[in-house]
Design an enzyme around this catalytic site. Structure first.
Site, PDB file in Angstrom:
ATOM      1  N   ALA A  37       0.821  -1.211   0.000  1.00 41.31           N
ATOM      2  CA  ALA A  37       0.000   0.000   0.000  1.00 41.31           C
ATOM      3  C   ALA A  37       0.855   1.260   0.000  1.00 41.31           C
ATOM      4  CB  ALA A  37      -0.928  -0.014   1.209  1.00 41.31           C
ATOM      5  N   HIS A  38       0.171   2.405  -0.026  1.00 43.90           N
ATOM      6  CA  HIS A  38       0.867   3.691  -0.122  1.00 43.90           C
ATOM      7  C   HIS A  38       1.772   3.949   1.088  1.00 43.90           C
ATOM      8  CE1 HIS A  38      -3.123   5.383   1.654  1.00 43.90           C
ATOM      9  NE2 HIS A  38      -2.337   4.983   2.631  1.00 43.90           N
TER      10      HIS A  38
END
Length: 330
Positions: free
Chosen positions: A221-222
């Site tokens: 994820a980010h």
């Protein structure tokens, strides 16, 4: 191409038992051995196949004791698994390497592509992407704008690098998207499996350090960071801003909650759920929520006793209820 037992033994530093001129031209699992193939034995559970395999040569560890004669030529080494890996690398290095951009790929004019890069068909390379020398990108990979990729990186089919991170802010009408304006940086010698997704950061960078190996269907994820030489098996997933240290090993389907830090050399077992920072020093974690193996197995042992414990507690409760009833009648 063909190699003799003598040539192989010299390459891996092994000792031959049998015909030094025995020749092979392919690899095979020991249980599926055939003439002209080399196999290896490193797991004791597979030892019985040694006596029936049709393989011409078998790599085995020095300490394997034979119970009866075998047909194949044996090459004894300190670590058969490591040696077959070296042989496979040698075999792979001799195969012709594809280079260049396939006519069916799209590469933005603003992208910077290094030397000896291969970009497969139906791949998309966005604006201002940078790709280092010797990198291989297989078909149907999508690399979004601004991504920076180092040298000798391998990205397998269907991977998506640099899609928006999962950022939404709730409001009275639903969810408002938070723009994801960061990038993804992938350092040298990384391998990324098929259909793996690495999201761009909200701000700053999502960072995959040198030597990381990600299996198929991994989600990063980010704003996550993965340390050098860490390996992650299929279907593992990281929530936003997770930081995993160097030389960690992560089993399949393991999950990490967001905004936590995993220390160097942590081992996380398959299907584990890690919800907090780890201690380090080679810590091992299994289960969900993840705990050390000793605690996990103690808890699982208690699980098996729960039905009987429930029956005992229910019986005790009935006795207590009877005693209360009798006392109330006095």
């Amino acid at each position: 191409m063909e190699f003799t037992a003598k040539q192989i033994a010299e390459f891996v530093g092994g000792r031959i038992e049998g015909n030094e001129n025995a020749a092979i031209h392919t690899f095979s699992k020991i249980e599926e051995g055939r003439e002209g193939a080399i196999s290896f034995l490193s797991n004791p559970k597979y030892t019985h196949y040694l006596y029936d395999t049709k393989s011409t040569i078998v790599l085995i560890n020095e300490d394997v004791q034979l119970e009866k004669p075998v047909t194949p030529t044996l090459i004894r080494v300190k670590n058969a698994y490591e040696c077959v890996a070296k042989l496979l690398q040698l075999y792979e290095s001799m195969k012709p390497k594809k280079t260049g951009v396939d006519a069916l790929a799209f590469v933005s004019p603003s992208a910077k592509i290094g030397q000896d890069v291969y970009i497969g068909p139906f791949t998309y390379i966005g604006e201002n992407v940078e790709i280092g020398d010797g990198t291989r990108i297989f078909p149907n990979v999508t690399i979004y704008d601004g991504t920076r990729i180092g040298q000798r990186v391998t990205i397998h089919a269907g991977a998506v690098i640099g899609a928006d991170g999962f950022g939404f802010a709730p409001n009275t009408e639903g969810y408002e998207k938070i723009p994801q304006i960061g990038i993804v940086i992938i350092e040298d010698d990384v391998e990324i499996g098929a259909n793996t997704c690495i999201d761009r950061s909200t701000m700053g960078q999502t960072l995959i350090h040198r030597g990381v190996k990600l299996d198929n269907l991994v989600q990063v994820a980010h704003n996550c960071e993965i340390g050098e030489n860490t390996v992650m098996s299929a279907q593992a997933g990281m929530a936003g801003s997770t930081k995993i240290g160097a030389w960690c090993m992560v089993g399949g389907q393991a999950g990490f909650s967001g905004h936590i830090t995993i220390a160097d050399k942590t081992f996380v077992g398959a299907q584990s759920g890690v919800i907090g920072n780890t201690k380090g020093n080679g810590e091992q974690l299994i289960g969900a929520p993840a705990v050390n193996p000793k605690m996990y197995f103690k808890a699982r042992a208690l699980d098996a006793k729960l039905p009987e414990m429930y029956r005992q507690i229910a019986a005790m409760q009935r006795e207590i209820d009877e005693m209360k009833k009798k006392l109330s009648e006095i």
